[in-house]
Scaffold this motif. Structure first.
Motif, PDB file in Angstrom:
ATOM      1  N   GLY A 189      -1.594   8.446   0.492  1.00 22.84           N
ATOM      2  CA  GLY A 189      -1.414   8.771  -0.927  1.00 22.84           C
ATOM      3  C   GLY A 189      -2.016   7.769  -1.895  1.00 22.84           C
ATOM      4  O   GLY A 189      -1.206   7.417  -2.747  1.00 22.84           O
ATOM      5  N   PHE A 190      -2.962   7.067  -1.556  1.00 27.37           N
ATOM      6  CA  PHE A 190      -3.621   6.052  -2.224  1.00 27.37           C
ATOM      7  C   PHE A 190      -2.862   4.784  -2.509  1.00 27.37           C
ATOM      8  O   PHE A 190      -2.727   3.914  -3.222  1.00 27.37           O
ATOM      9  CB  PHE A 190      -3.791   6.523  -3.978  1.00 27.37           C
ATOM     10  CG  PHE A 190      -4.758   7.676  -4.074  1.00 27.37           C
ATOM     11  CD1 PHE A 190      -5.956   7.719  -3.138  1.00 27.37           C
ATOM     12  CD2 PHE A 190      -4.194   8.649  -4.786  1.00 27.37           C
ATOM     13  CE1 PHE A 190      -6.636   9.079  -3.638  1.00 27.37           C
ATOM     14  CE2 PHE A 190      -4.957   9.969  -4.906  1.00 27.37           C
ATOM     15  CZ  PHE A 190      -6.281  10.086  -4.269  1.00 27.37           C
ATOM     16  N   CYS A 191      -1.987   4.711  -1.464  1.00 25.96           N
ATOM     17  CA  CYS A 191      -1.053   3.367  -1.450  1.00 25.96           C
ATOM     18  C   CYS A 191      -1.313   2.676   0.022  1.00 25.96           C
ATOM     19  O   CYS A 191      -1.312   3.214   1.049  1.00 25.96           O
ATOM     20  CB  CYS A 191       0.409   3.931  -1.125  1.00 25.96           C
ATOM     21  SG  CYS A 191       1.014   4.807  -2.970  1.00 25.96           S
ATOM     22  N   VAL A 192      -1.560   1.271  -0.103  1.00 23.14           N
ATOM     23  CA  VAL A 192      -1.967   0.432   1.042  1.00 23.14           C
ATOM     24  C   VAL A 192      -0.649  -0.305   1.588  1.00 23.14           C
ATOM     25  O   VAL A 192      -0.200  -0.104   2.733  1.00 23.14           O
ATOM     26  CB  VAL A 192      -3.061  -0.441   0.777  1.00 23.14           C
ATOM     27  CG1 VAL A 192      -3.349  -1.075   2.045  1.00 23.14           C
ATOM     28  CG2 VAL A 192      -4.407   0.434   0.097  1.00 23.14           C
ATOM     29  N   PHE A 193       0.017  -1.145   0.865  1.00 22.02           N
ATOM     30  CA  PHE A 193       1.061  -1.846   0.950  1.00 22.02           C
ATOM     31  C   PHE A 193       2.088  -1.284  -0.195  1.00 22.02           C
ATOM     32  O   PHE A 193       1.803  -0.844  -1.075  1.00 22.02           O
ATOM     33  CB  PHE A 193       0.936  -3.161   0.867  1.00 22.02           C
ATOM     34  CG  PHE A 193      -0.053  -3.948   2.028  1.00 22.02           C
ATOM     35  CD1 PHE A 193       0.073  -3.625   3.311  1.00 22.02           C
ATOM     36  CD2 PHE A 193      -0.991  -4.558   1.316  1.00 22.02           C
ATOM     37  CE1 PHE A 193      -0.875  -4.267   4.116  1.00 22.02           C
ATOM     38  CE2 PHE A 193      -2.180  -5.273   2.256  1.00 22.02           C
ATOM     39  CZ  PHE A 193      -1.838  -4.807   3.731  1.00 22.02           C
ATOM     40  N   ASN A 194       3.349  -1.379   0.353  1.00 17.25           N
ATOM     41  CA  ASN A 194       4.468  -0.788  -0.554  1.00 17.25           C
ATOM     42  C   ASN A 194       4.930  -2.192  -1.482  1.00 17.25           C
ATOM     43  O   ASN A 194       5.954  -2.880  -0.781  1.00 17.25           O
ATOM     44  CB  ASN A 194       5.564  -0.266   0.041  1.00 17.25           C
ATOM     45  CG  ASN A 194       6.567   0.576  -0.456  1.00 17.25           C
ATOM     46  OD1 ASN A 194       6.979  -0.259  -1.634  1.00 17.25           O
ATOM     47  ND2 ASN A 194       6.900   1.613  -0.208  1.00 17.25           N
ATOM     48  N   ASP A 195       4.376  -2.187  -2.643  1.00 18.71           N
ATOM     49  CA  ASP A 195       4.814  -3.479  -3.578  1.00 18.71           C
ATOM     50  C   ASP A 195       6.273  -3.596  -3.875  1.00 18.71           C
ATOM     51  O   ASP A 195       6.896  -4.709  -3.917  1.00 18.71           O
ATOM     52  CB  ASP A 195       3.911  -3.375  -4.803  1.00 18.71           C
ATOM     53  CG  ASP A 195       4.241  -2.167  -5.646  1.00 18.71           C
ATOM     54  OD1 ASP A 195       4.335  -0.974  -5.015  1.00 18.71           O
ATOM     55  OD2 ASP A 195       4.398  -2.310  -6.857  1.00 18.71           O
ATOM     56  N   ALA A 196       6.951  -2.281  -4.216  1.00 14.62           N
ATOM     57  CA  ALA A 196       8.272  -2.472  -4.441  1.00 14.62           C
ATOM     58  C   ALA A 196       9.257  -2.856  -3.221  1.00 14.62           C
ATOM     59  O   ALA A 196      10.182  -3.755  -3.388  1.00 14.62           O
ATOM     60  CB  ALA A 196       8.762  -1.085  -4.887  1.00 14.62           C
TER      61      ALA A 196
END
Length: 308
Positions: free
Chosen positions: A125-132
């Motif tokens: 979904g347009f997310c590579v790594f989970n920043d939060a």
């Protein structure tokens, strides 16, 4: 208010790609022109060690060198490029920096971020790594080195459920995941957050704010955070192509102010990120985000007044 960015890294997307890459530069330009109390700072890259607090080493390496599985790239929705790998690291680094700044200043932000669909071993979904998630684990580690336990609440008000974040922190009593999202929207197979609020298509301002009040009340009854990470998605806006909700600019501004007020009233530092926004008019998405930053500056100012 310290705000971190990586807008100089632009993904080489094919013509007609539905991800609105241009919104980040537009947002940064408007923040520079309209909110002089914001101090824009370039984000550093997240390191391998920081990413490995959440993500599997094999996945981190595959994103870095371009060997990531094609099926995962299809889930992410971006073709691999060196710019994609660098930008993903910088986006995580921006949220890490915003969390550190929030402990000093009360409120800080990432111009991008909110990549909540990324799991430990894959993106989506347009997310590579989970920043939060990475920022949460790193802040907890830094507090742990000082003999302290840090409890973190992730308040996710993107229109899409934070499935990756929910899965990463499943059964972790030190992290509370709250996701308020469209019931029938992506992802269609949802994970279990600590608190999920499913909203029907067409939800408007009044019903949304009422649901938010109930959710924040439930969060307070069940958890006492030492840090809030707020995903301030613009995609509940009535003009969003993917949102399916009907919030106005005023409704979204009221949402933001309520979250900032909730954290300030409890003396909890807050770092926020922009998450999703896919307006039929890109300018509408950027306006929602500018309003979020304006509310953030007001909250930051209250923190400064409190400390004088």
């Amino acid at each position: 208010m310290q705000v971190f960015y990586a807008t100089q890294f632009v993904l080489p997307l094919p013509p007609g790609h539905r991800f609105p890459m241009g919104k980040y530069k537009l947002l940064r330009d408007r923040l520079t022109a309209e909110l002089p109390e914001i101090a824009l700072r370039q984000a550093e890259s997240a390191t391998d060690g920081q990413l490995a607090l959440v993500h599997t080493p094999a996945y981190v390496q595959a994103i870095s060198d371009g060997t990531v599985d094609k099926a995962i790239l299809r889930e992410i929705g971006f073709p691999w490029s060196e710019a994609m790998a660098v930008r993903a690291r910088r986006s995580v680094g921006a949220t890490i920096a915003a969390c550190r700044a929030a402990f000093d200043d009360g409120v800080a932000a990432n111009v991008a971020g909110g990549t909540h669909h990324a799991y430990a071993d894959r993106g989506g979904g347009f997310c590579v790594f989970n920043d939060a998630a990475v920022a949460t684990r790193l802040m907890q580690a830094e507090h742990g080195r000082r003999g302290r336990t840090l409890h973190v609440a992730v308040i996710d008000l993107d229109v899409h459920q934070g499935n990756g974040t929910a899965r990463i922190f499943r059964d972790d009593p030190t992290v509370f995941t709250l996701s308020m999202h469209g019931q029938k929207n992506f992802p269609f197979r949802k994970e279990a957050s600590d608190l999920d609020v499913d909203l029907p298509d067409g939800t408007g301002d009044a019903a949304y704010i009422e649901a938010l009040e109930l959710a924040l009340g439930e969060l307070e009854r069940r958890f006492a955070p030492g840090l809030v990470i707020y995903l301030a998605g613009a995609d509940p806006h009535e003009g969003d192509r993917l949102g399916r909700l009907k919030l106005t600019w005023d409704g979204l501004e009221a949402r933001d102010r309520r979250v900032f007020d909730w954290a300030w009233q409890r003396g909890v530092p807050l770092a926020f990120a922009m998450a999703g926004g896919y307006g039929t008019r890109m300018e509408d998405t950027v306006q929602v985000q500018v309003n979020t930053f304006a509310a953030g500056v007001q909250a930051w100012r209250r923190w400064q007044n409190r400390r004088r």
